[in-house]
Enzyme design. Structure first.
Site, PDB file in Angstrom:
ATOM      1  N   TRP A 109       0.805  -1.217   0.000  1.00  0.00           N
ATOM      2  CA  TRP A 109       0.000   0.000   0.000  1.00  0.00           C
ATOM      3  C   TRP A 109       0.836   1.264   0.000  1.00  0.00           C
ATOM      4  O   TRP A 109       0.469   2.253  -0.630  1.00  0.00           O
ATOM      5  CB  TRP A 109      -0.997  -0.025   1.159  1.00  0.00           C
ATOM      6  CG  TRP A 109      -2.110  -0.975   0.868  1.00  0.00           C
ATOM      7  CD1 TRP A 109      -2.377  -2.164   1.483  1.00  0.00           C
ATOM      8  CD2 TRP A 109      -3.084  -0.865  -0.182  1.00  0.00           C
ATOM      9  NE1 TRP A 109      -3.447  -2.790   0.895  1.00  0.00           N
ATOM     10  CE2 TRP A 109      -3.904  -2.015  -0.122  1.00  0.00           C
ATOM     11  CE3 TRP A 109      -3.350   0.102  -1.150  1.00  0.00           C
ATOM     12  CZ2 TRP A 109      -4.970  -2.226  -1.003  1.00  0.00           C
ATOM     13  CZ3 TRP A 109      -4.413  -0.097  -2.026  1.00  0.00           C
ATOM     14  CH2 TRP A 109      -5.200  -1.252  -1.952  1.00  0.00           C
ATOM     15  N   ASP A 179      -0.967   6.999   6.744  1.00  0.00           N
ATOM     16  CA  ASP A 179      -2.071   6.162   6.311  1.00  0.00           C
ATOM     17  C   ASP A 179      -2.249   5.079   7.378  1.00  0.00           C
ATOM     18  O   ASP A 179      -1.454   4.155   7.478  1.00  0.00           O
ATOM     19  CB  ASP A 179      -1.745   5.549   4.946  1.00  0.00           C
ATOM     20  CG  ASP A 179      -2.810   4.577   4.457  1.00  0.00           C
ATOM     21  OD1 ASP A 179      -3.762   4.287   5.206  1.00  0.00           O
ATOM     22  OD2 ASP A 179      -2.673   4.099   3.312  1.00  0.00           O
ATOM     23  N   LYS A 203     -11.865  -1.577   7.836  1.00  0.00           N
ATOM     24  CA  LYS A 203     -11.019  -2.472   8.630  1.00  0.00           C
ATOM     25  C   LYS A 203     -11.519  -2.483  10.079  1.00  0.00           C
ATOM     26  O   LYS A 203     -12.091  -3.451  10.540  1.00  0.00           O
ATOM     27  CB  LYS A 203      -9.558  -2.023   8.589  1.00  0.00           C
ATOM     28  CG  LYS A 203      -9.009  -1.725   7.219  1.00  0.00           C
ATOM     29  CD  LYS A 203      -8.901  -2.944   6.335  1.00  0.00           C
ATOM     30  CE  LYS A 203      -8.166  -2.614   5.053  1.00  0.00           C
ATOM     31  NZ  LYS A 203      -8.132  -3.726   4.094  1.00  0.00           N
TER      32      LYS A 203
END
Length: 372
Positions: A109, A179, A203
């Site tokens: 990511w 992030d 999540k």
């Protein structure tokens, strides 16, 4: 071992969307019929209603409380996931900069964020774990940060590889942007050291469709004036996250999760203790398996949220996945980029669910040893 028949009520170990806490799920079911005190389904309540304005205000206050942040931090509820933030962030802070922004490349990511940032301005990769297969995070002595960078960006938890920072890297003098999509609101910390945090909801926070952005107001003082309104944090702040029709349902579920964290769990320190216990129980299973289960991440950098591991062969992994699903354990496939297996232990997953997974893994290992 369980039969191949699929059991009902599968436990969700997926990398996302993750499981909701049972108490929150019960409230969501009720709200789909009618929100208490409103009498309308959450799926049909206007985003322009006074009720929804109250939802936004309470949710902003709850997140500030959980993170221990003052009122000069704005809390936004945006769309486009973390992927949109890969672009929206450098559009505001990097475009036209004569000096590069500092980025860490620690996994899948963080790698996705880099090309989007480079569209807007110069980027310097301070450290990359690519040559080592993204199996560890950098040590402090390997990091040389610039004093004049417009900002420093990193991913706190690499969902794919199961790597998590258990410290805060970077210089406090340079705006630190993180992030936290896969570990936001999962543990306590000194969140005042961050100029900006962003995290999509699916999540630890709720369903897909909303992204939480927490940012310090002074971060935007030099942002360009010609940004499209939808991509301008200042316009979103002025509109109180209702610049366009927002995902009312997803935002309401995030509100319910923050209430659960505050009222039932007791805050992030208590959530951290539960998450630590879940992770320790699963890693103990891996470490005690005599090499049958092999973790991907270096031990000091193991994630409490995502446990990536392998079995001795792909054929055995396929057998494991089939047996796990039949036993009511869903979502244990590894990410397509690295394969293998992965168990995600987000806030909504109970300790009892992790214990059930551990018992299954130990039973599966014993069963395979008996077949040799």
């Amino acid at each position: 071992m369980p039969s191949a028949a699929l059991t009902a009520n599968q436990l969700n170990f997926s990398g996302g969307p993750g499981a909701l806490p049972e108490a929150v799920l019960a409230e969501v079911k009720e709200a789909i019929e009618a929100v208490p005190g409103v009498g309308l389904s959450i799926l049909g309540i206007s985003h322009r209603s006074d009720w929804f304005a109250g939802v936004i205000a309470e949710l902003q206050a709850n997140i500030r409380t959980l993170l221990g942040l003052p009122d000069d931090y704005q809390v936004l509820f945006l769309q486009g996931g973390a992927t949109q933030q890969f672009s929206m962030l450098p559009m505001s802070l990097l475009a036209g900069s004569p000096t590069p922004a500092d980025y860490l490349l620690t996994g899948y990511w963080s790698g996705k964020a880099l090309p989007e940032a480079r569209r807007q301005g110069p980027v310097r990769v301070v450290w990359s774990g690519e040559r080592e297969g993204f199996c560890r995070l950098p040590r402090d002595e390997e990091l040389q940060f610039a004093n004049d960078a417009p900002y420093f960006h990193y991913v706190s938890n690499e969902t794919v590889e199961g790597l998590q920072f258990h410290r805060v890297p970077g210089r406090d003098e340079v705006p630190r942007i993180c992030d936290m999509s896969s570990d936001f609101l999962s543990r306590s910390g000194d969140y005042g050291r961050f100029a900006m945090i962003y995290a999509h909801a699916q999540k630890n926070l709720g369903p897909a469709g909303v992204t939480v952005v927490v940012l310090r107001e002074d971060l935007l003082r030099d942002a360009p004036d010609d940004l499209p309104g939808f991509l301008d944090y200042r316009a979103q702040i002025a509109a109180r996250s209702i610049y366009n029709t927002p995902p009312v349902f997803a935002i309401y579920v995030v509100l319910l999760v923050t209430r659960w964290l505050l009222r039932e769990i007791g805050g992030l320190a208590q959530m951290e203790a539960i998450n630590r216990q879940k992770a320790e129980r699963l890693y103990a299973c891996l470490d005690g398996s005599e090499g049958f289960y092999r973790g991907h991440a270096a031990v000091p950098d193991r994630s409490w949220m995502n446990v990536a591991f392998r079995l001795p062969s792909p054929a055995l992994e396929a057998r494991f996945l089939a047996a796990a699903k039949a036993a009511g354990l869903s979502g244990l496939e590894g990410h397509r980029s690295i394969g293998g297996l992965r168990a995600s232990l987000y806030n909504g997953l109970s300790l009892a669910a992790v214990q059930r997974l551990v018992e299954f893994m130990e039973d599966f290992r014993r069963h395979q040893a008996g077949r040799r």
